[in-house]
Design an enzyme around this catalytic site. Structure first.
Site, PDB file in Angstrom:
ATOM      1  N   CYS A  56      -7.056  11.994   1.666  1.00 50.26           N
ATOM      2  CA  CYS A  56      -6.943  13.002   2.687  1.00 50.26           C
ATOM      3  C   CYS A  56      -6.910  14.484   2.184  1.00 50.26           C
ATOM      4  O   CYS A  56      -7.645  14.945   1.391  1.00 50.26           O
ATOM      5  CB  CYS A  56      -5.961  12.717   3.946  1.00 50.26           C
ATOM      6  SG  CYS A  56      -6.349  13.634   5.392  1.00 50.26           S
TER       7      CYS A  56
ATOM      8  N   HIS B 126      -6.598   6.637   5.239  1.00 49.34           N
ATOM      9  CA  HIS B 126      -5.291   6.515   4.869  1.00 49.34           C
ATOM     10  C   HIS B 126      -5.093   4.929   4.484  1.00 49.34           C
ATOM     11  O   HIS B 126      -4.435   4.399   5.277  1.00 49.34           O
ATOM     12  CB  HIS B 126      -4.208   7.134   5.705  1.00 49.34           C
ATOM     13  CG  HIS B 126      -4.072   8.593   5.682  1.00 49.34           C
ATOM     14  ND1 HIS B 126      -3.209   9.408   5.101  1.00 49.34           N
ATOM     15  CD2 HIS B 126      -4.770   9.415   6.586  1.00 49.34           C
ATOM     16  CE1 HIS B 126      -3.339  10.779   5.354  1.00 49.34           C
ATOM     17  NE2 HIS B 126      -4.342  10.827   6.507  1.00 49.34           N
TER      18      HIS B 126
ATOM     19  N   GLU C 173      -2.405   3.954   2.949  1.00 46.48           N
ATOM     20  CA  GLU C 173      -0.999   3.701   3.062  1.00 46.48           C
ATOM     21  C   GLU C 173      -0.658   3.418   4.369  1.00 46.48           C
ATOM     22  O   GLU C 173       0.396   2.710   4.673  1.00 46.48           O
ATOM     23  CB  GLU C 173      -0.028   4.900   2.382  1.00 46.48           C
ATOM     24  CG  GLU C 173      -0.040   6.111   3.239  1.00 46.48           C
ATOM     25  CD  GLU C 173      -1.453   6.928   3.399  1.00 46.48           C
ATOM     26  OE1 GLU C 173      -2.310   6.471   2.607  1.00 46.48           O
ATOM     27  OE2 GLU C 173      -1.064   7.987   3.917  1.00 46.48           O
TER      28      GLU C 173
END
Lengths: 223, 737
Positions: free
Chosen positions: A89, A197, A199
């Site tokens: 990002c 993302h 994560e």
């Protein structure tokens, strides 16, 4: 080597730094440390993570100030020596501004921040970041950005395609990105930038674990 | 010389000024006067509300902490700190910055308590979207919330938005924040210990926000000063750095007290920290970092510049604090020290400006306000249901309700908020309540905001009770036990007896309902003077409620999961239409009484649902609210975009009017879905709690059908329903903008 050593760079305004740290440390059980943006050198890590967020507030063009942070010279040196770097990002935006990856980021086509789960298709599984996925696998990973509308000129796009540098494409383009690009890698294959993302999709409780294999792939590659 | 013109223009009455004179036994200085005006304002001093707020319950089934600027509950050794606060007028004037700084302000209240902010919610009210300015407000407010919250990295996980003409000219923006801390990490907002240092940390002080809490901005003390807008400017980047630096200094153990400079800025922070610490503060203004030149002392004292705090630090440890702040490139300067006598003493380059007992400043006068039931209540409560004609086409009514912006999906809004950051959001926005996990435990927090202000207009007492009951019902539907409340009370001019009557009854309603459910009111905020030329806004006591889920594996969501599940209706549908969205939308009536509420029945329905979820018997649970049964069922079919599931509802009791059955808003009703094999066990649980239970149909197929014998009253494709509901708000905003 028992554990991989990850370094998560913290710029003022980074806000996914804790999340990346958590997944690498608590979920993947790897060795992780924060790297403060005022440091000038990267030492003792196998992979650098540039996390998401709003570095320096991103009141200017996203990532435009972060690239001047002292640590960025260290990141560039690390990458030039073949070290693994993943920018997620805002991290991707910084890699573009720093010239480690080609292209630029524009505001989303609908001029709004977009936060939602999207599906992305894997185009290149022969990278340090994607080697554990199946060929052409479709992953469910969230996006959360204002500026994810990737731009590159035609010549640049042709080069990306020729070198297999487009790693992820959106199945349904959410932001107007050229050629549905969600993530690219440099020609040398050691620097990855992606808007989604991983994560945030690394645990079952959060609705998808498709992102975890990016981090697992890195571990697999280095080992 | 202080003239009557001066103190009146600051918002002080003649009587209050006389009181100041008698307390000081002299004329106040200009700076002192500005400080009194700020501290004794409605916003800071709660002068018209404090007497009534006393009755709100401070205890409940979860151990409750009532802090200086926020409150919370304890779950094992974790403190969950939360509060909701209004930023209505600033948002009406400048929606983006107004909403952004509203978010920033409430989040500062959380982390100054020592808690890391982990989630935000909000409660928003706008006038009708047919007015272009209201569209501008909606877009601006959403933009402000996303701008601030996203940059800060605090997920905005839930909220509510209603549209009604009553809010034309006075939108409501209530922001709620939740944070967590270990029990022993909590910080106090007071200054104590003679000789300890008072430090100013964070952003510099400018002229922005001067008079935000009183009426200062409409008056100038010295000529030639440019008037500044009273809306503060938000800098989420600065606040993000401030959060990290603050939590870092709190972990050193050198900080004795810390307070945000919110409303009334430095004035409030200094006087309340001294007063709450039962000590005094001696400080020098010339060391305060300023953003603008030639600021008057009184301007410095009441400026509401954002992202600043006052810290009481152990003597000798100032350097350590300074080092942490300079790491984050933030100011940290020592501006004074704690003194023994309980005075606030302020110097400007060695010249004394202020010398007032801290208590005098912080003990604002308290007023008993006159109240009176408005004459119009008789008229608006009168609804002759027989003259309300039943519609001929229920499909059209349902689609129109789903299109109504108050009922339509808020996806356009919450997709602009980062609702996933911090990796805790287990149930994303779009279900009855959002759920965030507590990392390192097996528990989770559910949170919701709620208030049907039309009910409160028709019946303030019951409307407020319903707001509490429905918030609790939302939490229960996610599998949580309701735990504690923060309330944000938005009302009109308290000096008008009819408005105060609404306020009084709503506070009583909240109190009685919270006591009944044994949940505390841990924090809250009052916003008066929400008026437009047509009168006050609807009384809007927004309820923010949090609940606790003991086992994260027992979380429930509102949408149907499987084909061929049974659909169960818990609770009783009455023949009532008062205050319903249907009555307003189709018959253009805001009439009747708020729906009936039997708290015992409400509790029975909630206990049944919670037990069934915990026993793993139900696949979905959804509370019925605006739009009634038909809208609730449609939402169960379509609110999981990735998997739409149809329903055939063919076993309803048509012993009341069809429109009341389908669209009436009877309270204490929940829709469950379950596998056939679980039905008997759910029935047993319902029987134990004396809850009415009825199997009304089953899931499956690609249509939503409601029939009475062979007569199909509603028969619509899921695609049509979904498209209508999900895109309505987007279309409203895009239309002729």
């Amino acid at each position: 080597m028992e554990f991989l050593r990850f370094g998560v760079v913290v710029f003022p305004g980074s806000n996914c730094d804790h999340d990346c740290f958590y997944v690498l440390n608590n979920v993947l059980k790897q060795d992780v440390k924060y790297i403060w943006h005022k440091e000038i050198e990267v030492r003792d890590v196998d992979c650098i993570v540039l996390p998401g967020g709003f570095s320096y507030g991103d009141y200017l063009r996203t990532g435009a100030i972060a690239r001047f942070s002292p640590i960025m010279q260290g990141v560039i040196d690390f990458a030039n020596k073949g070290g693994l770097v993943i920018g997620i990002c805002n991290g991707f935006q910084i890699l573009l501004e720093a010239g480690l990856l080609p292209g630029a980021m524009l505001r989303n086509k609908n001029v709004h921040f977009i936060c939602k789960h999207v599906h992305i298709k894997l185009l290149n599984k022969n990278t340090p970041f994607t080697n554990l996925y199946k060929k052409d696998e479709v992953l469910k990973i969230p996006i959360a950005h204002n500026e994810g509308n990737y731009y590159i000129d035609e010549k640049g796009l042709k080069t990306l395609k020729e070198n297999n540098q487009i790693v992820f494409q959106y199945c349904a383009n959410p932001n107007g990105a050229a050629d549905n690009i969600a993530g690219i890698i440099n020609k040398e294959g050691n620097v990855l930038g992606m808007m989604p993302h991983p994560e945030r999709s690394s645990e079952k409780e959060l609705g998808s674990q498709d992102g975890l294999f990016i981090f697992k792939s890195i571990v697999e590659w280095v080992k | 010389m202080i003239t009557s013109e001066t103190y009146r223009s600051l918002g002080l009455t003649d009587k209050e000024y006389q009181k100041i004179l008698s307390l000081l036994k002299r004329e106040p200085t200009v700076t002192e006067l500005a400080m009194f005006a700020a501290e004794w304002s409605e916003h800071c001093g709660y002068v018209s509300s404090r007497n009534l707020l006393k009755i709100l319950p401070k205890t409940g089934k979860y151990k409750t902490l009532i802090g200086e600027d926020s409150g919370g509950i304890f779950v094992d050794d974790i403190a969950i700190i939360f509060k909701m606060e209004s930023h209505n007028h600033p948002s009406q004037v400048e929606p983006k910055q107004g909403a952004a700084t509203g978010v920033g302000g409430i989040i500062r209240d959380i982390f100054t308590a020592g808690a890391r902010p982990i989630a935000s919610l909000n409660s928003l009210r706008f006038g009708s979207l047919s007015e272009p300015y209201n569209k501008y407000l909606l877009q601006g407010v959403v933009d402000g919330i996303q701008f601030y919250g996203n940059c800060l990295g605090v997920p905005t996980i839930g909220g509510e938005i209603y549209f009604d003409e009553s809010y034309n000219g006075n939108c409501l923006v209530n922001a709620m924040s939740i944070g967590i801390a270990k029990k022993n990490e909590l910080a106090k907002a007071c200054a104590f210990g003679e000789g300890n240092s008072i430090m100013y940390v964070g952003a510099s002080t400018g002229r922005d926000g001067i008079g935000g809490c009183s009426v200062l901005a409409s008056h100038e003390f010295s000529e030639g000063d440019a008037k500044r807008p009273t809306v503060q400017i938000g800098d989420p980047f600065m606040e993000k750095c401030l959060i990290e630096a603050t939590l870092e200094i709190l972990s050193t153990g050198y900080v004795l007290g810390i307070k945000d400079m919110g409303a009334a800025g430095l004035t409030c922070a200094v006087s309340e920290m001294a007063s709450d610490g039962e000590s005094g503060i001696d400080m020098e203004l010339c060391n305060i970092p300023l953003r603008e030149k030639h600021m008057e002392p009184w301007e410095i004292m009441v400026s509401e510049s954002q992202a600043r705090m006052l810290v009481c630090v152990k003597a000798g440890k100032e350097k350590a604090i300074k080092n942490i702040f300079s790491k984050w490139d933030l100011n940290a300067v020592t501006i004074g020290k704690v003194i023994k006598d309980k005075m606030v003493r302020i110097w400007d380059n060695g010249k004394i400006l202020v010398e007032v007992k801290a208590d005098i400043l912080t003990k604002a006068p308290i007023y008993d306000m006159p109240y009176k039931k408005p004459e119009y209540m008789k008229k608006i409560n009168n609804l002759d249901i027989d003259v309300v004609h039943e519609p001929s086409d229920y499909n059209i009514v349902l689609l129109n309700l789903l299109k109504s912006p108050s009922i339509a999906s808020k996806e356009w809004v919450y997709e602009q908020y980062d609702h996933m950051i911090q990796l805790n959001t287990v149930v994303l926005p779009g279900s009855d309540a959002a759920v965030i996990r507590l990392k390192g435990t097996n528990k989770a927090i559910a949170a919701t905001t709620d208030c049907n202000s039309r009910y409160c207009y028709l019946n303030p007492y019951r409307g407020a009770q319903i707001a509490v009951a429905e918030a609790a019902r939302n939490l229960v539907c996610s599998g949580a036990e309701p735990a504690s409340v923060t309330d944000c009370l938005n009302f009109g001019n308290p000096k008008k007896p009819d408005r105060y009557w609404q306020f009084k009854n709503c506070v009583q309603g909240i109190t009685d309902a919270c006591e009944f459910f044994d949940v505390s009111v841990a924090s809250g905020n009052v916003s008066f003077y929400n008026e437009n030329p047509a009168g006050a806004v609807y009384p809007t006591p927004a309820i923010g409620m949090i609940g606790i889920i003991d086992d994260i594996n027992k979380v429930c969501t509102q949408y149907f999961k499987n084909e061929d599940d049974l659909i169960i209706l818990l609770g009783i549908s009455l023949e009532e239409l008062g205050g319903s969205e249907y009555l307003k939308l189709v018959h253009e009536l805001v009439r009747g009484d708020a729906p009936e509420l039997d708290l015992k029945m409400e509790r029975a329905v909630q206990l049944t649902t919670l037990e069934a979820i915990r026993d793993g018997l139900v696949n979905s649970a959804h509370d019925l609210s605006e739009g009634g049964l038909a809208v609730g069922l449609a939402e169960c079919c379509m609110s999981n975009k990735e998997k739409l599931i149809g329903a055939v509802v063919d076993n309803l009791n048509f012993d009341i009017r069809t429109d009341a059955l389908l669209f009436g808003e009877s309270q204490s009703r929940i829709i469950l879905s379950c596998a056939e094999k679980s039905l008997n066990q759910i029935k047993k649980i319902a029987k134990k709690h004396k809850t009415s239970l009825q199997v009304i149909g089953s899931t499956g197929g690609n249509r939503f059908i409601v029939s009475n014998n062979d007569n199909k009253l509603i028969d619509l494709s899921l695609e049509k329903l979904q498209d209508t509901w999900s895109n309505a708000l987007r279309r409203d905003i895009d239309s002729s903008n």
